[in-house]
Design a protein around this motif. Sequence first.
Motif, PDB file in Angstrom:
ATOM      1  N   VAL A  29       0.819  -1.209   0.000  1.00 13.07           N
ATOM      2  CA  VAL A  29       0.000   0.000   0.000  1.00 13.07           C
ATOM      3  C   VAL A  29       0.855   1.263   0.000  1.00 13.07           C
ATOM      4  N   THR A  30       1.924   1.263   0.783  1.00 12.18           N
ATOM      5  CA  THR A  30       2.760   2.465   0.897  1.00 12.18           C
ATOM      6  C   THR A  30       4.225   2.077   1.074  1.00 12.18           C
ATOM      7  N   ASP A  31       5.115   3.057   0.839  1.00 11.59           N
ATOM      8  CA  ASP A  31       6.551   2.827   1.027  1.00 11.59           C
ATOM      9  C   ASP A  31       6.980   3.013   2.479  1.00 11.59           C
ATOM     10  N   GLU A  32       6.118   3.670   3.254  1.00 10.34           N
ATOM     11  CA  GLU A  32       6.511   4.001   4.631  1.00 10.34           C
ATOM     12  C   GLU A  32       6.017   2.937   5.600  1.00 10.34           C
ATOM     13  N   VAL A  33       6.932   2.042   5.940  1.00  8.68           N
ATOM     14  CA  VAL A  33       6.585   0.976   6.881  1.00  8.68           C
ATOM     15  C   VAL A  33       7.742   0.830   7.854  1.00  8.68           C
ATOM     16  N   GLU A  34       7.468   0.716   9.134  1.00 10.71           N
ATOM     17  CA  GLU A  34       8.556   0.410  10.070  1.00 10.71           C
ATOM     18  C   GLU A  34       8.093  -0.581  11.126  1.00 10.71           C
ATOM     19  N   ILE A  35       9.098  -1.301  11.661  1.00 13.09           N
ATOM     20  CA  ILE A  35       8.813  -2.300  12.700  1.00 13.09           C
ATOM     21  C   ILE A  35       9.588  -1.888  13.940  1.00 13.09           C
ATOM     22  N   GLU A  36       8.924  -1.900  15.094  1.00 15.88           N
ATOM     23  CA  GLU A  36       9.656  -1.576  16.320  1.00 15.88           C
ATOM     24  C   GLU A  36       9.365  -2.593  17.398  1.00 15.88           C
ATOM     25  N   VAL A 197      17.199 -22.034   8.202  1.00 19.80           N
ATOM     26  CA  VAL A 197      16.323 -20.868   8.107  1.00 19.80           C
ATOM     27  C   VAL A 197      16.815 -19.834   9.112  1.00 19.80           C
ATOM     28  N   THR A 198      17.180 -18.651   8.615  1.00 21.99           N
ATOM     29  CA  THR A 198      17.688 -17.592   9.496  1.00 21.99           C
ATOM     30  C   THR A 198      16.721 -16.425   9.449  1.00 21.99           C
ATOM     31  N   ILE A 199      16.207 -16.044  10.599  1.00 22.80           N
ATOM     32  CA  ILE A 199      15.327 -14.882  10.632  1.00 22.80           C
ATOM     33  C   ILE A 199      15.910 -13.853  11.600  1.00 22.80           C
ATOM     34  N   ALA A 200      15.998 -12.597  11.115  1.00 21.56           N
ATOM     35  CA  ALA A 200      16.580 -11.523  11.930  1.00 21.56           C
ATOM     36  C   ALA A 200      15.461 -10.892  12.752  1.00 21.56           C
ATOM     37  N   ILE A 201      15.471 -11.155  14.058  1.00 27.31           N
ATOM     38  CA  ILE A 201      14.428 -10.594  14.931  1.00 27.31           C
ATOM     39  C   ILE A 201      14.893  -9.208  15.392  1.00 27.31           C
ATOM     40  N   PRO A 202      14.166  -8.143  15.027  1.00 27.20           N
ATOM     41  CA  PRO A 202      14.651  -6.798  15.365  1.00 27.20           C
ATOM     42  C   PRO A 202      14.744  -6.591  16.880  1.00 27.20           C
ATOM     43  N   SER A 203      15.872  -5.994  17.345  1.00 30.16           N
ATOM     44  CA  SER A 203      16.000  -5.695  18.774  1.00 30.16           C
ATOM     45  C   SER A 203      15.543  -4.267  19.049  1.00 30.16           C
ATOM     46  N   GLU A 204      15.443  -3.462  18.016  1.00 29.93           N
ATOM     47  CA  GLU A 204      14.992  -2.083  18.202  1.00 29.93           C
ATOM     48  C   GLU A 204      14.070  -1.692  17.053  1.00 29.93           C
ATOM     49  N   LYS A 205      14.452  -0.654  16.300  1.00 30.76           N
ATOM     50  CA  LYS A 205      13.556  -0.220  15.225  1.00 30.76           C
ATOM     51  C   LYS A 205      14.143  -0.546  13.853  1.00 30.76           C
ATOM     52  N   LEU A 206      13.302  -1.069  12.959  1.00 31.92           N
ATOM     53  CA  LEU A 206      13.717  -1.293  11.567  1.00 31.92           C
ATOM     54  C   LEU A 206      12.958  -0.273  10.724  1.00 31.92           C
ATOM     55  N   ASP A 207      13.689   0.598  10.020  1.00 32.14           N
ATOM     56  CA  ASP A 207      12.966   1.556   9.178  1.00 32.14           C
ATOM     57  C   ASP A 207      12.669   0.918   7.822  1.00 32.14           C
ATOM     58  N   SER A 208      11.957   1.682   6.973  1.00 31.83           N
ATOM     59  CA  SER A 208      11.492   1.043   5.737  1.00 31.83           C
ATOM     60  C   SER A 208      12.657   0.647   4.833  1.00 31.83           C
ATOM     61  N   SER A 209      13.786   1.397   4.884  1.00 31.40           N
ATOM     62  CA  SER A 209      14.873   1.001   3.982  1.00 31.40           C
ATOM     63  C   SER A 209      15.481  -0.324   4.453  1.00 31.40           C
ATOM     64  N   ALA A 210      15.603  -0.515   5.785  1.00 31.91           N
ATOM     65  CA  ALA A 210      16.135  -1.790   6.284  1.00 31.91           C
ATOM     66  C   ALA A 210      15.172  -2.940   5.951  1.00 31.91           C
ATOM     67  N   ILE A 211      13.877  -2.675   6.093  1.00 34.17           N
ATOM     68  CA  ILE A 211      12.889  -3.720   5.798  1.00 34.17           C
ATOM     69  C   ILE A 211      12.969  -4.112   4.320  1.00 34.17           C
ATOM     70  N   LYS A 212      13.051  -3.089   3.463  1.00 35.04           N
ATOM     71  CA  LYS A 212      13.116  -3.384   2.015  1.00 35.04           C
ATOM     72  C   LYS A 212      14.426  -4.075   1.664  1.00 35.04           C
ATOM     73  N   PHE A 213      15.508  -3.689   2.381  1.00 33.28           N
ATOM     74  CA  PHE A 213      16.792  -4.336   2.105  1.00 33.28           C
ATOM     75  C   PHE A 213      16.714  -5.832   2.427  1.00 33.28           C
ATOM     76  N   ILE A 214      16.167  -6.168   3.605  1.00 29.70           N
ATOM     77  CA  ILE A 214      16.088  -7.593   3.989  1.00 29.70           C
ATOM     78  C   ILE A 214      15.261  -8.364   2.953  1.00 29.70           C
ATOM     79  N   MET A 215      14.168  -7.717   2.511  1.00 28.26           N
ATOM     80  CA  MET A 215      13.282  -8.380   1.556  1.00 28.26           C
ATOM     81  C   MET A 215      13.996  -8.655   0.231  1.00 28.26           C
ATOM     82  N   SER A 216      14.801  -7.682  -0.240  1.00 30.48           N
ATOM     83  CA  SER A 216      15.453  -7.918  -1.531  1.00 30.48           C
ATOM     84  C   SER A 216      16.669  -8.830  -1.362  1.00 30.48           C
ATOM     85  N   ALA A 217      17.407  -8.670  -0.242  1.00 32.50           N
ATOM     86  CA  ALA A 217      18.576  -9.537  -0.014  1.00 32.50           C
ATOM     87  C   ALA A 217      18.107 -10.981   0.095  1.00 32.50           C
TER      88      ALA A 217
END
Length: 473
Positions: A29-36, A197-217
């Motif tokens: 829906v949007t480019d602005e997504v973050e996980i905290e 299977v390796t999953i990176a569990i965020p310890s703090e905040k993931l901004d949208s560029s980090a989220i998109k990076f993980i998705m493309s990597a």
Amino acid sequence: MIRLYTPGTGFPDLEAKIAYGLAAIGLEVTDEVEIEEYGGRFIVRIGTDNTKAINKAFEMFVRRMLTSTHMFFIPGVQAKYRDVYTTADRHGKLKERLLNYDLLSLYDNRGNIPVNFRSDKLCHHEEIPPLGKSDARKTGGLLLAASTHAGKPYKKDSVVTNFNTTLCEVCGYIAIIGLAKFAFQNIVGEKAYRNIVTIAIPSEKLDSSAIKFIMSAQRIVSKKWLTGDISLRTTPFALMAKFPSICYSLKDVNTTLHVSAFSPDGRGGFRLDEFTSQSDIPFKKFIRTHPENVATVDKLLGRQPAVSAIDALYECLQSNDWSYASLFARLYSKETSKGNYVNLLYPKTANYLLKEVCMIPEEIIKDEAINALASTLRHFVLERNYGYVDSIRNARYESKDFEETIAKLLREAQIRSDPEHKKYVPIPSDEQIRHIFSIASESEEKFNQVKTALSILAFTWHRSEKVNKEEVS
Ligand SMILES: [Zn+2]
């Protein structure tokens, strides 16, 4: 802005997969997504107020995903049950149900409610049918693919009860989206392959560029073979040495790596072998500090990896323990040398171990006398004579072992030196030896610093050896 809160199941890998799944839906829906991180749960912030669009994106995602049972080729679904799982066009009224789910009310900020494992769903969505339940299969529940903590509660070796912990289908589908889009899935092993299977569990905040990076990597990295058999906890080295960009792009984001290993169960499904979780900081910092460190890890991998050396490297980076650092130097040389060729550490990698891991002061690492004595030790190491350096590494403070070993070493070096035949063994001066003994006797801490510096530098390429090698070639 829409805020979605993961349900608080108490299983960190499941929470992270749901958070990633919600983020993937938000990105439609949007480019602005973050996980905290939010006290064992996660907040997913999506930069829109259009709730309808979010619900629609979820519906489209699940319908696309469930066009066939192919997506149920995941751990936790036995091959014989794969075909009875719900797809969009059969078994119940999934299509109709999907139209009625409202993510905003399902993932609101409710408090942590105690869960009754026997009767409740872990996610508290009691009104929603469990994942995997259909006309053809009456029970459903939490899958191994959603969380490695899934399974029946055991008491010692005997099963206390045989119920399955359950999860609602919405959380289940979202976790599977998270797994499919964000978990690195690789293959490790020489003959018997294991799925890692390796999953990176965020310890703090993931901004949208980090989220998109993980998705493309993840798309580039997944399904790749990494190395022969190494211990599970050290597999992040293999992942990051093969794809160092992970360490650069996520350098400001701390995560906990949840790593699990699955093998084929012989019946077309998967079996969970083991799982582990650990901070990613030591791995990332080591890999991105010098290109030589990447080359060091790369040398340890391969069809027949240097298992003990990788384990020692893991121990020293995770614990900053100098004894593991000097053990690593020894094992690295031993396990990567072939035939007559003796391999040593890159100077920059050795410097990283001395400075960042062992925290040895610069004046000791650069001390001329210590470097001169390390050259003498290296002379013997290059002849595969490890006796002296091993005795120094194992010497104890106030034991005399240190002084006696050095005295023996110098005697043998003098005997071997034969200027007439142009055979030189580098030997420190008497004054340099006195200087080393005086630093080492100052305190136990100084003693350990001196012996660690000696035992790492003895296994490190030095300019003079490099020059000699170049002259030969
Ligand atoms: Zn749920």
